[in-house]
Design a protein around this motif. Structure first.
Motif, PDB file in Angstrom:
ATOM      1  N   ASN A   2      72.958 119.572  62.021  1.00 15.65           N
ATOM      2  CA  ASN A   2      74.317 119.462  62.562  1.00 15.65           C
ATOM      3  C   ASN A   2      74.738 118.010  62.712  1.00 15.65           C
ATOM      4  N   VAL A   3      73.778 117.139  63.055  1.00 16.24           N
ATOM      5  CA  VAL A   3      74.087 115.710  63.137  1.00 16.24           C
ATOM      6  C   VAL A   3      74.488 115.180  61.762  1.00 16.24           C
ATOM      7  N   GLU A   4      73.722 115.559  60.731  1.00 13.73           N
ATOM      8  CA  GLU A   4      74.039 115.102  59.380  1.00 13.73           C
ATOM      9  C   GLU A   4      75.390 115.646  58.912  1.00 13.73           C
ATOM     10  N   LEU A   5      75.659 116.917  59.224  1.00 10.04           N
ATOM     11  CA  LEU A   5      76.951 117.488  58.851  1.00 10.04           C
ATOM     12  C   LEU A   5      78.092 116.788  59.574  1.00 10.04           C
ATOM     13  N   SER A   6      77.883 116.411  60.815  1.00  6.13           N
ATOM     14  CA  SER A   6      78.915 115.701  61.563  1.00  6.13           C
ATOM     15  C   SER A   6      79.163 114.318  60.967  1.00  6.13           C
ATOM     16  N   ARG A   7      78.119 113.679  60.491  1.00  2.61           N
ATOM     17  CA  ARG A   7      78.305 112.383  59.835  1.00  2.61           C
ATOM     18  C   ARG A   7      79.080 112.529  58.534  1.00  2.61           C
ATOM     19  N   ILE A   8      78.789 113.594  57.795  1.00  2.00           N
ATOM     20  CA  ILE A   8      79.543 113.829  56.557  1.00  2.00           C
ATOM     21  C   ILE A   8      81.004 114.115  56.874  1.00  2.00           C
ATOM     22  N   SER A   9      81.262 114.890  57.914  1.00  2.00           N
ATOM     23  CA  SER A   9      82.640 115.175  58.313  1.00  2.00           C
ATOM     24  C   SER A   9      83.365 113.900  58.726  1.00  2.00           C
ATOM     25  N   LEU A  10      82.665 113.016  59.431  1.00  2.00           N
ATOM     26  CA  LEU A  10      83.272 111.742  59.819  1.00  2.00           C
ATOM     27  C   LEU A  10      83.599 110.896  58.595  1.00  2.00           C
ATOM     28  N   GLN A  11      82.685 110.880  57.639  1.00  2.00           N
ATOM     29  CA  GLN A  11      82.943 110.117  56.415  1.00  2.00           C
ATOM     30  C   GLN A  11      84.127 110.691  55.641  1.00  2.00           C
ATOM     31  N   PRO A  45      97.850 105.828  50.869  1.00  2.00           N
ATOM     32  CA  PRO A  45      98.753 106.329  51.914  1.00  2.00           C
ATOM     33  C   PRO A  45      98.867 105.319  53.058  1.00  2.00           C
ATOM     34  N   LEU A  46     100.045 104.729  53.221  1.00  2.03           N
ATOM     35  CA  LEU A  46     100.240 103.724  54.252  1.00  2.03           C
ATOM     36  C   LEU A  46     100.536 104.328  55.617  1.00  2.03           C
ATOM     37  N   PHE A  47     101.057 105.535  55.663  1.00  4.56           N
ATOM     38  CA  PHE A  47     101.424 106.140  56.944  1.00  4.56           C
ATOM     39  C   PHE A  47     101.312 107.649  56.819  1.00  4.56           C
ATOM     40  N   ASP A  48     100.555 108.277  57.736  1.00  3.02           N
ATOM     41  CA  ASP A  48     100.404 109.730  57.747  1.00  3.02           C
ATOM     42  C   ASP A  48     100.597 110.305  59.142  1.00  3.02           C
ATOM     43  N   SER A  49     101.406 109.620  59.947  1.00  4.91           N
ATOM     44  CA  SER A  49     101.747 110.086  61.302  1.00  4.91           C
ATOM     45  C   SER A  49     100.528 110.192  62.210  1.00  4.91           C
ATOM     46  N   GLY A  50      99.496 109.410  61.947  1.00  2.00           N
ATOM     47  CA  GLY A  50      98.320 109.400  62.807  1.00  2.00           C
ATOM     48  C   GLY A  50      97.358 110.556  62.593  1.00  2.00           C
ATOM     49  N   VAL A  51      97.551 111.336  61.499  1.00  2.58           N
ATOM     50  CA  VAL A  51      96.682 112.484  61.255  1.00  2.58           C
ATOM     51  C   VAL A  51      95.248 112.030  60.975  1.00  2.58           C
ATOM     52  N   THR A  52      95.102 111.026  60.114  1.00  2.00           N
ATOM     53  CA  THR A  52      93.768 110.537  59.779  1.00  2.00           C
ATOM     54  C   THR A  52      93.059 109.971  61.004  1.00  2.00           C
ATOM     55  N   ARG A  53      93.786 109.220  61.828  1.00  2.00           N
ATOM     56  CA  ARG A  53      93.182 108.657  63.029  1.00  2.00           C
ATOM     57  C   ARG A  53      92.706 109.763  63.971  1.00  2.00           C
ATOM     58  N   THR A  70      89.639 111.407  62.540  1.00  2.00           N
ATOM     59  CA  THR A  70      88.482 110.520  62.652  1.00  2.00           C
ATOM     60  C   THR A  70      87.926 110.536  64.067  1.00  2.00           C
ATOM     61  N   ARG A  71      88.804 110.467  65.055  1.00  2.00           N
ATOM     62  CA  ARG A  71      88.333 110.517  66.444  1.00  2.00           C
ATOM     63  C   ARG A  71      87.673 111.857  66.762  1.00  2.00           C
ATOM     64  N   GLN A  72      88.231 112.928  66.247  1.00  2.32           N
ATOM     65  CA  GLN A  72      87.620 114.240  66.478  1.00  2.32           C
ATOM     66  C   GLN A  72      86.242 114.309  65.835  1.00  2.32           C
ATOM     67  N   ALA A  73      86.109 113.774  64.607  1.00  2.00           N
ATOM     68  CA  ALA A  73      84.811 113.774  63.932  1.00  2.00           C
ATOM     69  C   ALA A  73      83.807 112.894  64.670  1.00  2.00           C
ATOM     70  N   GLN A 118      82.603 114.858  67.649  1.00  2.00           N
ATOM     71  CA  GLN A 118      81.649 115.882  67.234  1.00  2.00           C
ATOM     72  C   GLN A 118      80.289 115.282  66.905  1.00  2.00           C
ATOM     73  N   LEU A 119      80.286 114.104  66.271  1.00  2.00           N
ATOM     74  CA  LEU A 119      79.030 113.436  65.955  1.00  2.00           C
ATOM     75  C   LEU A 119      78.295 113.023  67.229  1.00  2.00           C
ATOM     76  N   ASP A 120      79.026 112.468  68.191  1.00  2.76           N
ATOM     77  CA  ASP A 120      78.397 112.081  69.462  1.00  2.76           C
ATOM     78  C   ASP A 120      77.816 113.311  70.170  1.00  2.76           C
ATOM     79  N   GLY A 121      78.560 114.406  70.182  1.00  3.09           N
ATOM     80  CA  GLY A 121      78.060 115.626  70.817  1.00  3.09           C
ATOM     81  C   GLY A 121      76.834 116.181  70.121  1.00  3.09           C
ATOM     82  N   ALA A 122      76.823 116.134  68.787  1.00  2.00           N
ATOM     83  CA  ALA A 122      75.665 116.634  68.038  1.00  2.00           C
ATOM     84  C   ALA A 122      74.438 115.777  68.306  1.00  2.00           C
TER      85      ALA A 122
END
Length: 232
Positions: A144-153, A194-202, A205-208, A211-215
């Motif tokens: 799960n830790v490895e999967l969380s790292r992949i999700s973050l990437q 993509p210069l602007f995506d309304s903060g979706v990527t940010r 990334t924070r959610q990932a 999840q990585l910290d929790g894992a």
């Protein structure tokens, strides 16, 4: 990589379930053996109490002891009889639990032939290392830790620039002079950023990252719990 980790997690989950079933079966089996041994011990105590009570009553009848001694002996006999009856009930309950766990019929005969034994463990650190290395639940948490790292990437890659290249070539072999034969080619490069995506990527990334910290925390807690469980 993510697919392999998911498959490994599923296998570890299956192994953990099998080990849990085996552990529960061993625990129920041990309860039955302890209950059987307790019945034997209480039966021996009851036989001794009965013998002592007969001797005490004979002495009281002969006038060699006071009547209160026979009363005390009778009370001890009743207590031992009650303990033996309780031990038999615990044996029946332990046997019923083992039978129900194995999905056996009520009239099925179960023979518990193993004997109880004790062997001290001298190399405790080695046992803890093996427990940590072979624990399927711990392997699942590590995956799960490895999967969380992949999700973050993957979440971070959404905001990275991308490059695409396209090319075309056209040639027609016809009976025409060389200067008149249709011939053309082209190459094009496309850069996307993509210069602007309304903060979706940010936000992703924070959610990932969360999840990585929790894992990682869950993995460390389980690793510590496995060591404590073995030590106890």
């Amino acid at each position: 990589r993510a697919s392999h980790l998911s498959y490994a997690t599923a296998r570890n989950t299956d192994l953990a379930e099998r080990l849990a079933i085996a552990q529960t079966a061993r625990s129920l089996y041990y309860d039955v053996l302890v209950a059987k041994r307790t019945v034997e011990v209480e039966k021996n105590k009851l036989d001794s109490s009965r013998a002592v009570h007969r001797i005490t009553e004979a002495l009281v009848s002969g006038g060699k002891q006071a009547g209160v001694v026979a009363v005390r002996s009778r009370i001890r006999l009743k207590q031992d009889e009650r303990r033996w009856a309780n031990a038999q009930q615990r044996l029946e309950a332990a046997t019923r639990n083992a039978r129900d766990f194995a999905y056996l019929d009520d009239d099925a005969t179960i023979n518990f032939v193993s004997s109880l034994g004790f062997a001290p463990i001298s190399a405790l650190p080695n046992v803890i290392e093996r427990a940590v290395a072979n624990n399927p639940a711990l392997h699942s948490f590590k995956n799960n830790v490895e999967l969380s790292r992949i999700s973050l990437q993957n979440a971070r890659e959404r905001n990275r620039p991308g490059v695409r290249m396209t090319g075309s070539y056209l040639y027609t072999n016809q009976e025409l002079p060389a200067l008149e034969r249709p011939f053309s080619w082209s190459v094009a490069t496309l850069l996307e950023w993509p210069l602007f995506d309304s903060g979706v990527t940010r936000a992703r990334t924070r959610q990932a990252e969360a999840q990585l910290d929790g894992a990682e925390v869950s993995y460390r807690e389980l690793e510590r719990a496995v060591g404590v469980q073995v030590a106890n």
